[in-house]
Write a protein that holds these residues in place. Structure first.
Motif, mmCIF file in Angstrom:
data_model
loop_
_atom_site.group_PDB
_atom_site.id
_atom_site.type_symbol
_atom_site.label_atom_id
_atom_site.label_comp_id
_atom_site.label_asym_id
_atom_site.label_seq_id
_atom_site.Cartn_x
_atom_site.Cartn_y
_atom_site.Cartn_z
ATOM 1 N N SER A 240 15.312 52.327 58.899
ATOM 2 C CA SER A 240 14.523 52.582 57.945
ATOM 3 C C SER A 240 12.971 52.259 58.130
ATOM 4 N N VAL A 241 12.847 50.756 58.657
ATOM 5 C CA VAL A 241 11.357 50.676 59.151
ATOM 6 C C VAL A 241 10.768 51.380 60.314
ATOM 7 N N ALA A 242 11.710 51.795 61.121
ATOM 8 C CA ALA A 242 11.304 52.634 62.377
ATOM 9 C C ALA A 242 10.870 54.040 61.752
ATOM 10 N N TYR A 243 11.689 54.514 60.931
ATOM 11 C CA TYR A 243 11.376 55.895 60.385
ATOM 12 C C TYR A 243 10.093 55.857 59.605
ATOM 13 N N ILE A 244 9.974 54.903 58.866
ATOM 14 C CA ILE A 244 8.742 54.676 57.802
ATOM 15 C C ILE A 244 7.410 54.709 58.899
ATOM 16 N N LEU A 245 7.446 53.787 59.846
ATOM 17 C CA LEU A 245 6.269 53.724 60.921
ATOM 18 C C LEU A 245 6.251 54.910 61.780
ATOM 19 N N PHE A 246 7.197 55.502 62.129
ATOM 20 C CA PHE A 246 6.977 56.915 62.821
ATOM 21 C C PHE A 246 6.458 57.953 61.993
ATOM 22 N N GLY A 247 6.696 58.003 60.614
ATOM 23 C CA GLY A 247 6.483 59.064 59.780
ATOM 24 C C GLY A 247 4.999 58.833 59.102
ATOM 25 N N TYR A 249 2.691 55.938 59.739
ATOM 26 C CA TYR A 249 1.730 55.026 60.359
ATOM 27 C C TYR A 249 0.184 55.905 60.581
ATOM 28 N N ALA A 250 0.210 57.136 61.258
ATOM 29 C CA ALA A 250 -0.785 57.634 61.495
ATOM 30 C C ALA A 250 -1.480 57.814 60.330
ATOM 31 N N GLU A 251 -0.785 58.458 59.296
ATOM 32 C CA GLU A 251 -1.488 58.795 57.910
ATOM 33 C C GLU A 251 -2.147 57.799 57.218
ATOM 34 N N MET A 252 -1.263 56.466 57.224
ATOM 35 C CA MET A 252 -2.163 55.501 56.722
ATOM 36 C C MET A 252 -3.368 55.104 57.367
ATOM 37 N N ALA A 260 -8.667 60.995 63.276
ATOM 38 C CA ALA A 260 -7.425 61.530 63.604
ATOM 39 C C ALA A 260 -6.755 61.296 65.215
ATOM 40 N N GLN A 261 -7.855 61.502 66.113
ATOM 41 C CA GLN A 261 -7.266 61.239 67.450
ATOM 42 C C GLN A 261 -6.858 59.587 67.684
ATOM 43 N N GLY A 262 -7.655 58.725 67.042
ATOM 44 C CA GLY A 262 -7.316 57.490 67.182
ATOM 45 C C GLY A 262 -5.892 57.069 66.621
ATOM 46 N N ALA A 263 -5.638 57.637 65.319
ATOM 47 C CA ALA A 263 -4.351 57.200 64.595
ATOM 48 C C ALA A 263 -3.323 57.992 65.507
ATOM 49 N N GLY A 264 -3.740 59.311 66.018
ATOM 50 C CA GLY A 264 -2.456 59.722 66.807
ATOM 51 C C GLY A 264 -2.193 58.756 68.046
ATOM 52 N N LEU A 265 -3.077 58.450 68.745
ATOM 53 C CA LEU A 265 -3.070 57.320 70.014
ATOM 54 C C LEU A 265 -2.350 56.239 69.535
ATOM 55 N N TYR A 360 22.060 55.012 59.643
ATOM 56 C CA TYR A 360 21.088 56.106 59.705
ATOM 57 C C TYR A 360 20.938 56.818 58.168
ATOM 58 N N LEU A 361 22.140 57.016 57.774
ATOM 59 C CA LEU A 361 22.011 57.618 56.301
ATOM 60 C C LEU A 361 21.022 56.768 55.395
ATOM 61 N N ALA A 362 21.286 55.390 55.414
ATOM 62 C CA ALA A 362 20.541 54.507 54.596
ATOM 63 C C ALA A 362 18.876 54.370 55.148
ATOM 64 N N GLY A 363 18.891 54.375 56.516
ATOM 65 C CA GLY A 363 17.587 54.456 57.015
ATOM 66 C C GLY A 363 16.623 55.833 56.658
ATOM 67 N N GLY A 364 17.418 57.068 56.355
ATOM 68 C CA GLY A 364 16.653 58.162 56.014
ATOM 69 C C GLY A 364 16.188 58.000 54.798
ATOM 70 N N ALA A 365 16.490 57.024 53.801
ATOM 71 C CA ALA A 365 15.915 56.785 52.480
ATOM 72 C C ALA A 365 14.496 56.154 52.777
ATOM 73 N N GLY A 366 14.236 55.423 53.791
ATOM 74 C CA GLY A 366 13.218 54.595 53.726
ATOM 75 C C GLY A 366 11.783 55.357 53.823
ATOM 76 N N PRO A 367 11.518 56.530 54.302
ATOM 77 C CA PRO A 367 10.298 57.335 54.428
ATOM 78 C C PRO A 367 9.934 57.710 53.031
ATOM 79 N N PHE A 368 11.159 58.083 52.538
ATOM 80 C CA PHE A 368 10.973 58.731 51.076
ATOM 81 C C PHE A 368 10.498 57.701 49.949
ATOM 82 N N LEU A 369 11.247 56.467 50.091
ATOM 83 C CA LEU A 369 10.811 55.408 49.061
ATOM 84 C C LEU A 369 9.193 54.945 49.465
ATOM 85 N N PHE A 370 8.888 54.952 50.639
ATOM 86 C CA PHE A 370 7.611 54.675 51.184
ATOM 87 C C PHE A 370 6.445 55.598 50.558
#
Length: 427
Positions: A240-247, A249-252, A260-265, A360-370
């Protein structure tokens, strides 16, 4: 008999006989097969995100369809990961790997040529099913064929996984821009699947004899033990933490004023940190009897990174990213623990299937709740508190999971049978 001799004798009795009978050439093919298969397990996921806009526009896929596409990985990992032990008993482990790689390859290649959104989704599910099966079965094969090299082969497996994830995320856009076709950029990864299938086809004649069905462990047996529940909770929270960060992090970072370039890097750097972790951690983890110090180290790194994001997200972004990426080494421990906390390949497969499918099923809820918390509050502090909660739960579950115990002993105790005497974890 001396204590050291007794330990060696105990270790010998738990070693799978199959590994002793395989010729060196077959073991080398298996090692190559594990590395190449691991390289393929995430390509169906991380290759789509960079060209998602082009894919949905060209196929005329609705926003609902795009949402289904991004949710498919956790659904497929949960469903097919849970079915893997049953399929392995019916088909044989090596044959199942070939079937999984075939599904992955056909799914990747065919979805690149279809023109209907539903067909693209169905073929994506086929590719993801192959990846889900590989996720679950490879740790058990490592345990069975390389019982004295669990750390080394887990390094091979997790490094291949990290490299495949990074390559698919980083190379898709350049290939799409060079060819002008997202279809070529996505379909090209099928070639990796073809390459991975070759060593497995060559070792099919060395298919291990099916184990005693009475020794097989089901979901209920695993989840009735503390080790099983702790493994599911640990895997689910770190996912869940990993999915949140990957999904997110750049937007935050962009919302906090970073370009945008720095966030992507920063996001790319976060992903790349998984490679050195995969190279170093498995061997270190398997050389220690108690892994709780590693769990504490991951948690402290996470907490330092979250504190930085709370108070000065952009000013110290590279330090915070380094700390967060270090904390994500918890994924390597989650995978390595399947072998560390079990005595047999069957136990490893059962713990892997239960933990990954439900985790993984539980982890998928992380980005949605975030995202929901961000939408409700209009800021990042409430979502970061969610991540803090997940990290604390992860650390608590890891503190229990890191103790030197074995799943089979816990199952035997639950049946009212005397458990085996404690043995040292296989190195």
């Amino acid at each position: 008999m001396s204590t050291r001799s007794a330990s060696r004798t105990a270790g010998a009795t738990s070693r799978p006989e199959t590994s002793d009978r395989l010729p060196t050439a077959a073991l080398l093919l298996l090692a190559a097969g594990i590395a190449l298969a691991a390289l393929n397990l995430r390509t169906a996921i991380t290759s789509v995100g960079p060209v998602l806009g082009e894919v949905t526009a060209d196929l005329g896929m609705s926003a609902v369809g795009a949402g289904v596409l991004t949710t498919l990985p956790v659904l497929c990992f949960a469903l097919f990961g849970g079915l893997t032990p049953v399929l392995a008993r019916r088909l044989g482990q090596h044959r199942l790997v070939v079937v999984a790689l075939a599904a992955l390859t056909v799914g990747l290649a065919a979805r690149a040529v279809v023109s209907e959104p539903l067909a693209f989704l169905a073929l994506s599910a086929l590719a993801l099913a192959g990846g889900a099966i590989g996720n679950v079965i490879l740790p058990g094969l490592v345990k069975q064929h390389f019982p004295d090299r669990v750390g080394l082969m887990t390094t091979v497996y997790t490094t291949g996984l990290a490299l495949g994830t990074t390559i698919a995320a980083a190379a898709t856009v350049p290939v799409q821009q060079a060819t002008g076709e997202w279809r070529i950029a996505l379909g090209a990864y099928a070639l990796l699947g073809v390459a991975a299938a070759v060593p497995w086809l060559l070792v099919l004649r060395h298919e291990p004899a099916p184990g005693d069905p009475a020794q097989a462990l089901g979901f209920r047996q695993v989840l009735r033990t503390g080790i099983g529940l702790q493994s599911v909770l640990y895997f689910g929270t770190q996912s869940s933490v990993a999915y949140i960060l990957f999904g997110w992090y750049a937007e935050m970072l962009r919302d906090q004023g970073m370009g945008a370039q720095g966030a992507g890097l920063a996001l790319s750097y976060l992903s790349l940190l998984g490679v050195p972790a995969s190279l170093l951690l498995p061997t270190l983890l398997t050389r220690t009897r108690d892994q709780r110090p590693f769990v504490a180290f991951f948690a402290l790194a996470y907490l330092g990174g979250l504190a930085g994001l709370w108070f000065a997200p952009v000013a110290g972004v590279w330090l915070w990213t380094t700390l967060l990426g270090t904390g994500m080494g918890s994924f390597v421990f989650a995978l390595t623990s399947f072998a560390l906390r079990t005595r047999t390949a069957a136990g490893t497969a059962a713990l892997s299937a239960s933990s990954q499918s439900l985790g993984y099923l539980a982890g998928g809820a992380g980005p949605f709740l975030f995202g929901l918390l961000y939408e409700l509050t209009g800021g990042w502090h409430a979502p970061l508190l969610l991540v803090l909660f997940l990290v604390l739960v992860n650390a608590g579950a890891g503190a229990l999971l890191g103790r030197p115990r074995y799943l089979e002993d816990a199952v035997a105790a639950g049946r009212g049978q005397p458990g085996s005497q404690s043995r040292r974890p296989i190195r």
